[in-house]
Enzyme design. Structure first.
Site: not given
Length: 508
Positions: A272, A333, A386
């Site tokens: 990430e 995301k 995440c």
């Protein structure tokens, strides 16, 4: 409301002792999860708790549920303090407040659960078999999405190495939770019941385990094409150094250099925001990666911040790019972290409080359903950034089309705590539910390769550079959970609780 003839009673006449016992059980509960992973201990801890809830008044039970939840979430999520104070720069008292606030909210969910169990089971052993797993799983599911959700410490995750995980491809993590709670409730019912009721309860102690063991033998999916070679690259750069300007060039040099060495890999995965910058500052570097990927015939997947203008407004996304020599593919995301990627307060408050732990601007969420990243022409990838992988149902839109799962994360925020191990355990459950292998890259660990059965076939150490290369097998097909999601288990819970409520109202 103690059960007649019970040999043991919850100490309702000594409130401090009762709450202390509930709190202690909550502290021990966390040991059932990673890193200790004592899965059976979760069920053992639930037995005295359910006994206490079943044999006390709803009001007392609610209090005991709260203190159990306080112990569980204080010991299980203390690492939030590390991210807020240690790396976020918040004053210690602010960090303590945020941790205790979260613990209190999570404990309140357990308080509601406990009240429902005591109210609807009415001290009847066989009623506990219906009410306890239904109430617990329904509230566990609610706290997984209500007010953005916090699904950490769902009981099913603790069973990733037990035979109860066999239920995951059928009913997901909440189905596994239901199975574990049914077994625990059955132990209590068998202790309190007599005659045929005791026999029924005794059988239900082992039935979830037998069912899970049988379901583990079922292959719901099948291999798709030949295995692919994948490389995971972890730089191991500490969080407090990652965004320093003088670290940008060494970071880019490390990731690109190690990628060039992995020219034989089909997929190379970086963590990430492995590139600690925004994409419009890094166009030449991204172009160079595309050229590298085209020369090697591979896909390079890396995290970066993406910026775009929308109707005069600048939006920034936590994104994952796939470079293969053609147009860059993107995944943004969608489930952002409150107080980390956005701060839910009005803008004027941000200006009033000049603290570095409060972001001046928020990241923007990506769309709920986005085009999948595709390796080559025929291997779609389901991406999660995440802790998005803790929200399994939100990723189901990508399945069964996706043949592999990829997860990138930056668990450096949690230091040397239990959080990275808990997060890896959650990622494993996603593989079990979908019967897909997962390729996982994190900034400082734990990077890993997870097979379609949820087994970690290789993982790297934390806080140091890691380069791992393995073959991964894409798979096709759909498990029952992929087809139906959480709907069957939640409908079952609601139906059973409704039946228990009707029974009370009608006096049956």
């Amino acid at each position: 409301m103690a059960s007649k003839g019970s040999l043991v009673q919850w100490p309702v006449d000594r409130p401090l002792l009762g709450r202390g016992l509930a709190f202690a059980l909550g502290l021990v509960f966390t040991a059932g999860f990673a890193p200790l992973g004592l899965s059976l201990l979760v069920i053992v801890v639930l037995i005295p708790l359910l006994y206490g809830l079943h044999t006390t008044s709803p009001r007392d039970a609610a209090g005991y549920g709260f203190w159990f939840g306080a112990g569980a979430f204080l010991s299980g999520t203390y690492w939030i303090y590390i991210s807020v104070a240690g790396f976020g720069g918040a004053p210690w008292f602010v960090a303590v407040f945020l941790v205790l606030f979260l613990v209190s909210v999570m404990a309140a969910y357990l308080s509601i659960t406990a009240w429902l169990i005591a109210r609807l089971s009415r001290g009847e052993p066989l009623s506990l078999l219906i009410v306890a797993p239904s109430a617990w799983v329904l509230i566990e599911w609610l706290r997984g999405w209500l007010f953005t959700g916090f699904p950490w410490l769902a009981i099913g995750y603790a069973q990733s190495d037990s035979v109860l995980a066999g239920w995951a491809p059928v009913a997901g993590v909440y189905g596994v939770s239901f199975a574990a709670l049914l077994s625990a409730a059955a132990v209590v019912a068998a202790f309190l019941a007599s005659g045929r009721q005791r026999l029924v309860a005794g059988a239900l102690v082992v039935l979830p385990f037998l069912g899970g063991a049988l379901l583990e033998r079922v292959d719901w999916t099948e291999p798709y094409g030949p295995p692919l070679t994948a490389t995971v690259i972890q730089a191991g750069i500490p969080q407090d150094q990652k965004w320093q300007p003088d670290m940008l060039e060494p970071t880019l040099r490390f990731y690109r250099g190690e990628t060039l060495k992995a020219a034989g890999s089909d997929i190379v995965l970086w963590p990430e925001v492995a590139v600690p910058s925004v994409d419009d500052y890094m166009t030449s570097f991204i172009d160079r990666l595309g050229q590298d990927a085209r020369s090697a015939g591979q896909s390079i997947v890396f995290g970066i911040l993406e910026r775009e203008e929308v109707r005069g407004e600048t939006r920034t996304y936590n994104a994952l790019f796939l470079a293969d020599g053609g147009p860059v593919q993107r995944y943004r995301k969608q489930h952002l972290v409150p107080y980390g990627e956005y701060f839910p307060v009005p803008g004027f408050l941000r200006q009033r409080f000049d603290m570095k732990f409060i972001p001046r601007t928020d990241l923007s969420p990506g769309g709920r359903e986005q085009p999948l990243l595709v390796h080559g022409t025929d291997t779609p990838l389901a991406a999660a950034i995440c802790y998005e992988d803790a929200y399994g149902s939100e990723q189901l839109y990508a399945l069964p089309e996706a043949k592999l799962l990829i997860n990138v994360s930056n668990d450096a925020w949690f230091g040397d705590s239990i959080a990275p191990m808990q997060h890896l355990q959650i990622a494993r459950m996603r593989s079990i539910e979908a019967e897909r292998a997962t390729i996982r890259a994190t900034s400082t660990g734990i990077s890993a390769f997870i097979d379609a059965g949820g087994k970690v076939v290789e993982q790297g150490p934390q806080f140091e550079p890691v380069i791992m290369t393995r073959e991964v097998q894409p798979r096709t097909g759909a498990t029952p959970y992929v087809r139906f999601g959480n709907t069957p288990v939640i409908v079952l819970c609601v139906a059973l609780l409704a039946a228990a409520w009707v029974r009370i109202r009608t006096g049956l």
